[in-house]
Write a protein that holds these residues in place. Structure first.
Motif, short mmCIF file in Angstrom:
data_model
loop_
_atom_site.label_atom_id
_atom_site.label_comp_id
_atom_site.label_asym_id
_atom_site.label_seq_id
_atom_site.Cartn_x
_atom_site.Cartn_y
_atom_site.Cartn_z
N GLY A 158 0.80 -1.22 0.00
CA GLY A 158 0.00 0.00 0.00
C GLY A 158 0.83 1.27 0.00
O GLY A 158 0.29 2.38 -0.03
N GLY A 159 2.16 1.12 0.07
CA GLY A 159 3.05 2.28 0.01
C GLY A 159 3.15 3.05 1.30
O GLY A 159 3.59 4.20 1.30
N ASN A 160 2.76 2.44 2.42
CA ASN A 160 2.85 3.14 3.70
C ASN A 160 3.47 2.22 4.76
O ASN A 160 2.84 1.87 5.75
CB ASN A 160 1.44 3.57 4.13
CG ASN A 160 1.49 4.46 5.37
OD1 ASN A 160 2.51 5.11 5.62
ND2 ASN A 160 0.42 4.47 6.14
N PRO A 161 4.72 1.84 4.53
CA PRO A 161 5.33 0.86 5.44
C PRO A 161 5.92 1.54 6.67
O PRO A 161 6.09 2.76 6.70
CB PRO A 161 6.44 0.28 4.58
CG PRO A 161 6.88 1.44 3.75
CD PRO A 161 5.65 2.26 3.47
N PRO A 162 6.27 0.75 7.68
CA PRO A 162 7.04 1.31 8.80
C PRO A 162 8.47 1.59 8.33
O PRO A 162 8.84 1.25 7.21
CB PRO A 162 6.99 0.19 9.83
CG PRO A 162 6.85 -1.05 9.03
CD PRO A 162 6.02 -0.68 7.83
N ASP A 163 9.26 2.16 9.22
CA ASP A 163 10.65 2.49 8.85
C ASP A 163 11.59 1.31 9.05
O ASP A 163 12.57 1.17 8.33
CB ASP A 163 11.12 3.69 9.67
CG ASP A 163 10.28 4.92 9.38
OD1 ASP A 163 10.50 5.55 8.33
OD2 ASP A 163 9.35 5.21 10.16
N VAL A 164 11.27 0.51 10.05
CA VAL A 164 12.06 -0.70 10.31
C VAL A 164 11.06 -1.81 10.62
O VAL A 164 10.05 -1.57 11.27
CB VAL A 164 13.01 -0.50 11.52
CG1 VAL A 164 13.77 -1.79 11.81
CG2 VAL A 164 13.97 0.64 11.27
N ILE A 165 11.37 -3.00 10.15
CA ILE A 165 10.41 -4.08 10.33
C ILE A 165 11.12 -5.34 10.80
O ILE A 165 12.16 -5.72 10.26
CB ILE A 165 9.62 -4.29 9.02
CG1 ILE A 165 8.47 -5.22 9.26
CG2 ILE A 165 10.47 -4.79 7.90
CD1 ILE A 165 7.40 -5.06 8.21
N GLY A 166 10.57 -5.94 11.85
CA GLY A 166 11.15 -7.17 12.40
C GLY A 166 10.39 -8.37 11.86
O GLY A 166 9.25 -8.60 12.24
N MET A 167 11.03 -9.14 10.98
CA MET A 167 10.33 -10.25 10.30
C MET A 167 11.01 -11.57 10.61
O MET A 167 11.88 -11.66 11.47
CB MET A 167 10.32 -9.98 8.79
CG MET A 167 9.56 -8.74 8.40
SD MET A 167 7.78 -8.96 8.51
CE MET A 167 7.49 -9.69 6.90
N TYR A 168 10.60 -12.60 9.87
CA TYR A 168 11.17 -13.93 10.03
C TYR A 168 12.17 -14.20 8.90
O TYR A 168 12.08 -13.61 7.82
CB TYR A 168 10.07 -14.98 9.99
CG TYR A 168 9.04 -14.81 11.08
CD1 TYR A 168 9.31 -15.18 12.39
CD2 TYR A 168 7.80 -14.25 10.79
CE1 TYR A 168 8.36 -15.01 13.39
CE2 TYR A 168 6.85 -14.08 11.79
CZ TYR A 168 7.13 -14.46 13.09
OH TYR A 168 6.20 -14.29 14.07
N ALA A 169 13.07 -15.16 9.15
CA ALA A 169 14.13 -15.45 8.18
C ALA A 169 13.56 -15.79 6.80
O ALA A 169 14.08 -15.34 5.78
CB ALA A 169 14.99 -16.60 8.69
N TYR A 170 12.47 -16.55 6.77
CA TYR A 170 11.96 -17.02 5.47
C TYR A 170 11.39 -15.88 4.63
O TYR A 170 11.10 -16.08 3.45
CB TYR A 170 10.92 -18.12 5.67
CG TYR A 170 9.60 -17.65 6.26
CD1 TYR A 170 8.63 -17.08 5.46
CD2 TYR A 170 9.34 -17.77 7.63
CE1 TYR A 170 7.43 -16.65 5.99
CE2 TYR A 170 8.15 -17.34 8.17
CZ TYR A 170 7.19 -16.79 7.35
OH TYR A 170 6.01 -16.34 7.89
N THR A 171 11.18 -14.70 5.23
CA THR A 171 10.62 -13.60 4.44
C THR A 171 11.71 -12.86 3.64
O THR A 171 11.37 -12.05 2.77
CB THR A 171 9.90 -12.57 5.34
OG1 THR A 171 10.83 -12.06 6.29
CG2 THR A 171 8.73 -13.21 6.06
#
Lengths: 491, 295
Positions: free
Chosen positions: A119-132
């Motif tokens: 949507g073009g409105n992401p956070p500045d830093v994102i904590g995700m999982y390795a598989y992403t």
């Protein structure tokens, strides 16, 4: 306008017209004395409500930090893990005067990140999982760190060798890691002693683990299972990886080829199926249905129903919280006989990562915050609070000495091992994993022989890889990288 | 401005919130999903037109056919069972002279007010193979206790049982319909010598047949979209169980887990098409079965 016209009642109650209500109308006026609401008054009420909401309604706190650049950091951690990360964020905010990071705990972060980024409105830093990392990297949804990270004195060489597999994809650097997640075998020393096993000599091979399992199995007078040594499906979060412990792999990234039907993998799942058959497919399902979920004191390892589990370091957090007296040991997950090498344990790396969305507005500032979290003392603080290993190549003696997880050295050794492996680095891994998980469930229940199911998995998975590669070629991006799958041996 | 134009404009102004809402949140998304079904749209990249490839891919997809099969079997079992059960309950509740009718109706209807996820969690524990209340009761009377959620052969019966839990809404509608049957018809039937069963079959059923048709159609639509309960019962951190994988779950996975929005939209349109065809078939078939009172 005739009396009784269908619009009449509306004009009576909500209209700019004056005049008394028309008596006798089918939808006539109610018999109370409320004042008539004119259209102008209704619109005025709407406007007043909107104005009031705008003036005193809920609002963000971006303006609460004048002179600072406010960054949003989405992270999945809650509870004690979340509190530890919040401490890191607070200390970062206190350490300088230019940036303020807002720590926003985000459930089902994969779906929300997907929607926010698309949507073009992401956070500045994102904590995700390795598989992403692979799908986000290939979609251009996150920024490569090759240029951003060195400006903050970060280097891939700072990280354990196995961790670099997670951080990079197709030769570029995409993510950093705060805490190390590697899978090991946790075992209950008291139950080992009760079964006549040496608690200081955990199993090193699959054969030894099966033998220990046999010694640990307990049934009641009616033949119902009371305890087992090991179950592939407890917790069963990584049911796909057993082929690696038999000397195989599930995916060849160079050829973009799936390997589910290769002999080591087939042997692994024949072993798993024999294990379930030995316990009784129906009985083991009944036994498992009585296990409590992870995150509670009723989970099978904590209650002693299962003596050995394949788990990540976070299990130590559960042990501290729910079973502080449980005497446990940690060792690498065993391998098939002949593959053992204590200096290079085989183990899965499945860890959390930090990434910067490609449409983040302030990538330099985002990198500055991430770099802060990668300082050795910050990493060790967070890893200690999370009971996890360190993702770094070097750790302090104090970290090892004071760490609450007895298995921290084992986890760190796996992270540094040349035989550490990660989930298949293809953007369609989640789909492939779901196909594999369904097949494992059916193999576990004895629905079909392992070789038959794995052949079906190979066929379905190859189709998924081929479809993805075909679409990439059609889009004109990544075609060369995926060309092998289109005409590959699995075709 | 003429009074007619002014009146129409006023009307449009007052219904404009609905028009805007329906356009923005229903019609436009439907049109967009129709377009996306013809594209490769991984959400993180812009959609690219690929014609009917998504539809063709689905027809070759083993998981698609698995979910179609599971959904069809579930619908074929649960729709007739739910209809028969709700009619039977309605017949009992509409019995003349029944004491405490309101309480019984409330008891039958209340389960439909329980949120689906909460109900699914309750069933999850009721069906537990080791501690579940159902197996405890079966064991107490000497019957074998199946592993409802773990045994592939018992998954479907378990799900059908949970679906019957929510028949209350249909029951209430049937009770209201039965109450609307003119008493004179029953009197005439009684004079003609019809007993209670034949009165039910010859008078009540034909008179409430439009309501049965309505209920069967809405039940069919809801059943083909089954999602929440099997999601709770048959999916956990160990993965998805094949026997509990349904069409709408696979659609959701394609959209938000696999990032294949084009495929998900194609599935949605295929689902809509099937629902429309089934509804049409039911309407045609009902011409000879459903009795509409004149006027």
């Amino acid at each position: 306008m005739p009396a009784g016209d269908s619009t009449t009642p509306m004009r009576l109650h909500v209209s700019g017209a004056s005049g008394p209500p028309v008596a006798g109308s089918v939808h006539g006026p109610p018999s109370h004395d409320w004042p008539a609401l004119t259209r102008r008054a209704a619109l005025g009420l709407f406007a007043a409500g909107g104005l009031g909401f705008a003036l005193v309604g809920p609002r963000g706190d971006r303006g609460a930090h004048p002179g600072r650049l406010v960054l949003d950091y989405w992270e999945k951690w809650t509870g004690d893990e979340g509190a530890a990360m919040r401490t890191v964020v607070d200390e970062f905010n206190a350490s300088q005067s230019k940036i303020h990071v807002r720590y926003l705990i985000t459930g089902t972060i994969q779906e929300k990140a997907l929607i926010a980024i698309s949507g073009g409105n992401p956070p500045d830093v994102i904590g995700m999982y390795a598989y992403t990392v692979p799908p986000y990297a290939e979609a251009g949804a996150v920024l490569p760190l090759d240029d951003l990270a060195p400006a903050h004195a970060l280097s891939l060489d700072d990280y354990a060798a196995g961790m670099r597999q997670v951080m990079t994809h197709r030769g570029r650097w995409w993510a950093t890691i705060n805490t190390g997640g590697t899978m090991a075998l946790y075992y209950n020393k008291r139950l080992f002693r009760e079964a006549g096993l040496d608690p200081e000599r955990p199993p090193r091979t699959i054969e030894e683990m099966s033998a220990a399992h046999e010694r640990l199995v307990r049934k009641d007078g009616a033949g119902k299972l009371q305890r087992v040594g090991f179950l592939h499906k407890e917790p069963g979060w990584w049911s796909w990886f057993w082929g690696y412990h038999f000397g195989g792999a599930l995916y060849d990234p160079a050829q973009d080829q799936y390997l589910a039907d290769r002999p080591p993998t087939v042997r692994a799942y024949e072993w798993m199926q024999a294990h379930a058959r030995g316990l009784g497919h129906v009985e083991v399902e009944r036994f498992q249905s009585g296990f409590g979920p992870y995150g509670t004191d009723a989970q099978a390892f904590l209650t002693g129903k299962v003596a050995m589990v394949n788990q990540g370091p976070w299990l130590a957090n559960q042990l501290v919280a729910y079973a502080p007296d449980l005497d446990y040991g940690v060792c690498p997950v065993p391998v098939a006989s002949g593959l053992e090498d204590e200096r290079a344990p085989v183990g899965l790396i499945d860890t959390d990562v930090l990434m910067i969305p490609s449409s983040a507005k302030h990538p330099e500032a985002s990198m500055e915050f991430i770099a802060y979290t990668q300082r050795p003392q910050v990493v060790e603080f967070l890893a200690t609070r999370h009971c996890k290993g360190s993702p770094m190549a070097r750790v302090s003696d104090e970290f090892l000495a004071k760490h609450p997880n007895r298995g921290v050295r084992v986890h760190n050794a796996i992270a540094a091992s040349p035989r550490a492996f990660v989930a298949p680095t293809t953007p369609v891994w989640v789909e492939l994993k779901n196909v594999f998980d369904m097949a494992v469930d059916e193999m576990w229940k004895g629905v079909a022989p392992a070789a038959t199911k794995l052949t079906a998995v190979q066929r379905q998975s190859t189709t998924i890889l081929q479809n993805y590669a075909r679409l990439q070629v059609r889009r004109g991006d990544g075609g060369a990288a995926h060309g092998a799958a289109v005409g590959g041996p699995g075709a | 401005m003429s009074p007619t134009v002014r009146r129409n404009l006023t009307g449009l102004l007052w219904v404009s919130p609905w028009i805007v809402g329906a356009s923005a949140f229903l019609i436009l998304p439907m049109l967009m999903s129709g377009w996306y079904s013809l594209t490769d749209y991984p959400l993180l990249k812009p959609p690219v037109f690929i014609g009917l490839d998504n539809y063709a891919e689905l027809l070759r997809d083993e998981r698609f056919w698995l979910t179609v099969k599971n959904t069809a079997v579930f619908a074929l079992i649960s729709i007739p069972l739910a209809t028969l059960l709700s009619l039977a309950l309605a017949a009992l509740l509409a019995s003349p002279g029944l004491r405490g009718r309101t309480w019984y109706q409330a008891a039958v209807f209340i389960p439909t007010l329980v949120p689906l996820i909460a109900a699914a969690m309750i069933w999850f524990w009721l069906f537990n193979g080791d501690y579940g209340l159902i197996n405890r009761l079966l064991g107490a009377v000497g019957l074998p206790a199946p592993n409802w959620l773990g045994d592939p052969d018992w998954a479907m019966p378990a799900l059908v049982l949970t679906s019957l839990w929510g028949v209350g809404q249909g029951v209430v509608i049937y009770v209201a319909a039965i109450a609307g049957v003119p008493a004179s018809l029953y009197e005439a039937a009684r004079i003609d010598g019809l007993g209670p069963v034949r009165r039910w079959l010859r008078v009540t059923l034909p008179m409430i047949s439009p309501v049965i048709l309505f209920n069967v159609i809405t039940l069919t639509i809801a059943t083909l979209q089954v999602f929440a309960v099997p999601y709770v019962l048959f999916r956990n951190e160990r993965g998805q169980r094949a026997e509990g994988y349904f069409y709408s779950m696979y659609l959701f996975d394609n959209a938000f887990v696999y990032q294949k929005m084009g495929v998900a939209c194609a599935m949605a349109w295929m689902q809509l098409l099937v629902v429309l065809v089934l509804t049409g078939v039911m309407f045609v078939a009902s011409r000879r079965l459903v009795y509409y009172r004149a006027g």
